[in-house]
Write a protein that holds these residues in place. Structure first.
Motif, mmCIF file in Angstrom:
data_model
loop_
_atom_site.group_PDB
_atom_site.id
_atom_site.type_symbol
_atom_site.label_atom_id
_atom_site.label_comp_id
_atom_site.label_asym_id
_atom_site.label_seq_id
_atom_site.Cartn_x
_atom_site.Cartn_y
_atom_site.Cartn_z
ATOM 1 N N THR A 164 -5.556 -11.420 61.784
ATOM 2 C CA THR A 164 -4.882 -11.634 63.062
ATOM 3 C C THR A 164 -3.536 -12.327 62.877
ATOM 4 O O THR A 164 -2.514 -11.889 63.431
ATOM 5 C CB THR A 164 -5.774 -12.471 63.991
ATOM 6 O OG1 THR A 164 -6.998 -11.767 64.236
ATOM 7 C CG2 THR A 164 -5.071 -12.734 65.323
ATOM 8 N N LEU A 165 -3.530 -13.397 62.101
ATOM 9 C CA LEU A 165 -2.283 -14.129 61.891
ATOM 10 C C LEU A 165 -1.270 -13.284 61.141
ATOM 11 O O LEU A 165 -0.061 -13.303 61.461
ATOM 12 C CB LEU A 165 -2.557 -15.426 61.136
ATOM 13 C CG LEU A 165 -1.361 -16.357 60.930
ATOM 14 C CD1 LEU A 165 -0.722 -16.727 62.268
ATOM 15 C CD2 LEU A 165 -1.773 -17.616 60.157
ATOM 16 N N PHE A 166 -1.713 -12.532 60.157
ATOM 17 C CA PHE A 166 -0.810 -11.663 59.396
ATOM 18 C C PHE A 166 -0.144 -10.654 60.321
ATOM 19 O O PHE A 166 1.084 -10.448 60.265
ATOM 20 C CB PHE A 166 -1.582 -10.931 58.297
ATOM 21 C CG PHE A 166 -0.755 -9.944 57.516
ATOM 22 C CD1 PHE A 166 -0.011 -10.348 56.418
ATOM 23 C CD2 PHE A 166 -0.714 -8.596 57.877
ATOM 24 C CE1 PHE A 166 0.763 -9.441 55.692
ATOM 25 C CE2 PHE A 166 0.049 -7.688 57.166
ATOM 26 C CZ PHE A 166 0.784 -8.107 56.073
ATOM 27 N N LEU A 167 -0.930 -10.007 61.182
ATOM 28 C CA LEU A 167 -0.366 -9.004 62.086
ATOM 29 C C LEU A 167 0.615 -9.638 63.070
ATOM 30 O O LEU A 167 1.679 -9.068 63.342
ATOM 31 C CB LEU A 167 -1.488 -8.290 62.838
ATOM 32 C CG LEU A 167 -2.403 -7.398 61.985
ATOM 33 C CD1 LEU A 167 -3.567 -6.865 62.818
ATOM 34 C CD2 LEU A 167 -1.633 -6.251 61.358
ATOM 35 N N GLN A 168 0.274 -10.796 63.590
ATOM 36 C CA GLN A 168 1.168 -11.473 64.533
ATOM 37 C C GLN A 168 2.499 -11.833 63.869
ATOM 38 O O GLN A 168 3.577 -11.585 64.444
ATOM 39 C CB GLN A 168 0.492 -12.733 65.087
ATOM 40 C CG GLN A 168 -0.689 -12.443 66.007
ATOM 41 C CD GLN A 168 -1.470 -13.695 66.372
ATOM 42 O OE1 GLN A 168 -1.374 -14.724 65.689
ATOM 43 N NE2 GLN A 168 -2.251 -13.628 67.441
ATOM 44 N N LEU A 169 2.412 -12.405 62.694
ATOM 45 C CA LEU A 169 3.642 -12.806 61.999
ATOM 46 C C LEU A 169 4.451 -11.593 61.540
ATOM 47 O O LEU A 169 5.689 -11.601 61.615
ATOM 48 C CB LEU A 169 3.300 -13.695 60.799
ATOM 49 C CG LEU A 169 2.705 -15.068 61.108
ATOM 50 C CD1 LEU A 169 2.385 -15.813 59.815
ATOM 51 C CD2 LEU A 169 3.659 -15.894 61.968
ATOM 52 N N MET A 170 3.763 -10.542 61.092
ATOM 53 C CA MET A 170 4.487 -9.381 60.579
ATOM 54 C C MET A 170 5.117 -8.578 61.707
ATOM 55 O O MET A 170 6.208 -7.995 61.537
ATOM 56 C CB MET A 170 3.569 -8.496 59.746
ATOM 57 C CG MET A 170 4.298 -7.451 58.908
ATOM 58 S SD MET A 170 5.479 -8.180 57.715
ATOM 59 C CE MET A 170 4.348 -8.782 56.448
ATOM 60 N N ILE A 171 4.484 -8.538 62.880
ATOM 61 C CA ILE A 171 5.107 -7.868 64.024
ATOM 62 C C ILE A 171 6.409 -8.584 64.389
ATOM 63 O O ILE A 171 7.453 -7.945 64.597
ATOM 64 C CB ILE A 171 4.139 -7.838 65.227
ATOM 65 C CG1 ILE A 171 3.007 -6.828 64.983
ATOM 66 C CG2 ILE A 171 4.897 -7.462 66.513
ATOM 67 C CD1 ILE A 171 1.922 -6.860 66.040
ATOM 68 N N MET A 211 0.436 -1.897 64.058
ATOM 69 C CA MET A 211 -0.082 -3.260 64.049
ATOM 70 C C MET A 211 -0.497 -3.706 65.452
ATOM 71 O O MET A 211 -1.516 -4.388 65.630
ATOM 72 C CB MET A 211 0.959 -4.217 63.450
ATOM 73 C CG MET A 211 1.132 -4.059 61.947
ATOM 74 S SD MET A 211 2.169 -5.340 61.187
ATOM 75 C CE MET A 211 3.802 -4.852 61.763
ATOM 76 N N ARG A 212 0.269 -3.343 66.455
ATOM 77 C CA ARG A 212 -0.101 -3.674 67.829
ATOM 78 C C ARG A 212 -1.406 -3.007 68.230
ATOM 79 O O ARG A 212 -2.247 -3.600 68.931
ATOM 80 C CB ARG A 212 1.026 -3.282 68.787
ATOM 81 C CG ARG A 212 2.215 -4.232 68.760
ATOM 82 C CD ARG A 212 3.322 -3.753 69.651
ATOM 83 N NE ARG A 212 4.394 -4.737 69.772
ATOM 84 C CZ ARG A 212 5.601 -4.464 70.246
ATOM 85 N NH1 ARG A 212 5.901 -3.233 70.641
ATOM 86 N NH2 ARG A 212 6.525 -5.417 70.335
ATOM 87 N N LYS A 213 -1.580 -1.772 67.792
ATOM 88 C CA LYS A 213 -2.822 -1.051 68.091
ATOM 89 C C LYS A 213 -4.009 -1.748 67.465
ATOM 90 O O LYS A 213 -5.066 -1.885 68.094
ATOM 91 C CB LYS A 213 -2.708 0.381 67.565
ATOM 92 C CG LYS A 213 -3.925 1.246 67.856
ATOM 93 C CD LYS A 213 -3.724 2.658 67.348
ATOM 94 C CE LYS A 213 -4.965 3.502 67.605
ATOM 95 N NZ LYS A 213 -4.787 4.895 67.071
ATOM 96 N N TRP A 214 -3.856 -2.242 66.233
ATOM 97 C CA TRP A 214 -4.964 -2.942 65.574
ATOM 98 C C TRP A 214 -5.269 -4.253 66.263
ATOM 99 O O TRP A 214 -6.443 -4.639 66.415
ATOM 100 C CB TRP A 214 -4.631 -3.180 64.096
ATOM 101 C CG TRP A 214 -4.460 -1.901 63.316
ATOM 102 C CD1 TRP A 214 -4.999 -0.686 63.592
ATOM 103 C CD2 TRP A 214 -3.685 -1.726 62.124
ATOM 104 N NE1 TRP A 214 -4.604 0.246 62.660
ATOM 105 C CE2 TRP A 214 -3.808 -0.370 61.743
ATOM 106 C CE3 TRP A 214 -2.899 -2.576 61.347
ATOM 107 C CZ2 TRP A 214 -3.182 0.146 60.626
ATOM 108 C CZ3 TRP A 214 -2.265 -2.055 60.217
ATOM 109 C CH2 TRP A 214 -2.412 -0.709 59.861
ATOM 110 N N LEU A 215 -4.247 -4.964 66.695
ATOM 111 C CA LEU A 215 -4.477 -6.224 67.405
ATOM 112 C C LEU A 215 -5.190 -6.003 68.743
ATOM 113 O O LEU A 215 -6.085 -6.762 69.128
ATOM 114 C CB LEU A 215 -3.155 -6.946 67.658
ATOM 115 C CG LEU A 215 -2.600 -7.850 66.541
ATOM 116 C CD1 LEU A 215 -1.268 -8.433 66.963
ATOM 117 C CD2 LEU A 215 -3.580 -8.953 66.183
ATOM 118 N N ASP A 216 -4.808 -4.944 69.441
ATOM 119 C CA ASP A 216 -5.402 -4.658 70.742
ATOM 120 C C ASP A 216 -6.812 -4.089 70.620
ATOM 121 O O ASP A 216 -7.606 -4.194 71.567
ATOM 122 C CB ASP A 216 -4.531 -3.677 71.539
ATOM 123 C CG ASP A 216 -3.176 -4.269 71.884
ATOM 124 O OD1 ASP A 216 -3.058 -5.504 71.868
ATOM 125 O OD2 ASP A 216 -2.236 -3.473 72.141
ATOM 126 N N GLY A 217 -7.084 -3.479 69.444
ATOM 127 C CA GLY A 217 -8.394 -2.831 69.284
ATOM 128 C C GLY A 217 -9.465 -3.762 68.832
ATOM 129 O O GLY A 217 -10.634 -3.425 68.815
#
Length: 217
Positions: A164-171, A211-217
């Motif tokens: 979760t943190l990786f996706l947030q920071l990388m987005i 990445m947004r799709k993975w966070l939302d899913g």
């Protein structure tokens, strides 16, 4: 009778030589093809591009990089280096195969791009950038850069928390790269830098969507 035959043969041979020479002469007389396409020259920031008639463009007429081009390349090297560092944490910390796959792609794509951009600097007699040198990540000099505190938190995270943190920071990191690319497209002059900015936009826009799709899913 024999003399007549020899005379006939010599006459035919001489005619063949003349025909051959005529063909060769015709080949060498043809002018080489020329490029009829006009050359497009980018305008100054805020101005439209212009065209130069074929045959009139020279290397000296092509615009060189301006300050916006140089800043973009130098900053993007540092920006890429942080993304590569973050991606290098994923193999031992991430739990999602999607996150691991994306991190591997970022590492494999942006690492060589750092080398490519340093080569561009060298070609234009601009000092290269050591991506491993300290660059003050927490200063907020470039959009999207993670702070030292955020990087430390990411290094400590494991499993789903890391994902979760990786996706947030990388987005956020990718969005910063898009901002930098937009800026150099408006203010830069160098054609190669424009191509780099286009590549960054295409690659990282697609990765942001995933990445947004993975966070939302």
């Amino acid at each position: 009778m024999r003399a007549t035959n020899w005379t006939y043969r010599l006459a035919r041979a001489g005619a063949g030589v003349l025909v051959t020479l005529g063909v060769l002469g015709g080949c060498t007389a043809a002018p080489p093809p020329t490029n009829s396409a006009p050359v497009i020259v980018p305008g100054a920031p805020g101005e439209e591009a212009s065209t130069i008639p074929p045959g009139e463009a020279t290397v000296s007429e092509q615009p060189g990089p301006n300050d916006a081009d140089k800043k973009f390349v130098k900053d993007m090297i540092v920006h890429h280096r942080q993304a590569v560092h973050m991606a290098g944490l994923a193999p031992e910390r991430a739990s999602s195969s999607d996150v691991k796959g994306l991190a591997s792609r970022i590492h494999d794509v942006q690492g060589p791009e750092i080398d490519m951009m340093n080569r561009w600097l060298s070609q234009h007699a601009i000092p290269t950038v050591n991506p491993d040198a300290p660059h003050g990540h927490g200063g907020g000099a470039m959009p999207g850069m993670a702070t030292d505190e955020q990087l430390a938190e990411l290094e400590k995270a494991r499993g789903d928390g890391f994902d979760t943190l990786f996706l947030q920071l990388m987005i956020a990191h990718h969005q910063g790269a898009l901002t930098m690319a937009d800026e150099v497209r408006k203010n830069g002059m160098d054609i190669r830098v424009q191509e780099i900015a286009d590549d960054v936009t295409a690659e990282q826009s697609d990765e942001i969507r995933r990445m947004r799709k993975w966070l939302d899913g």
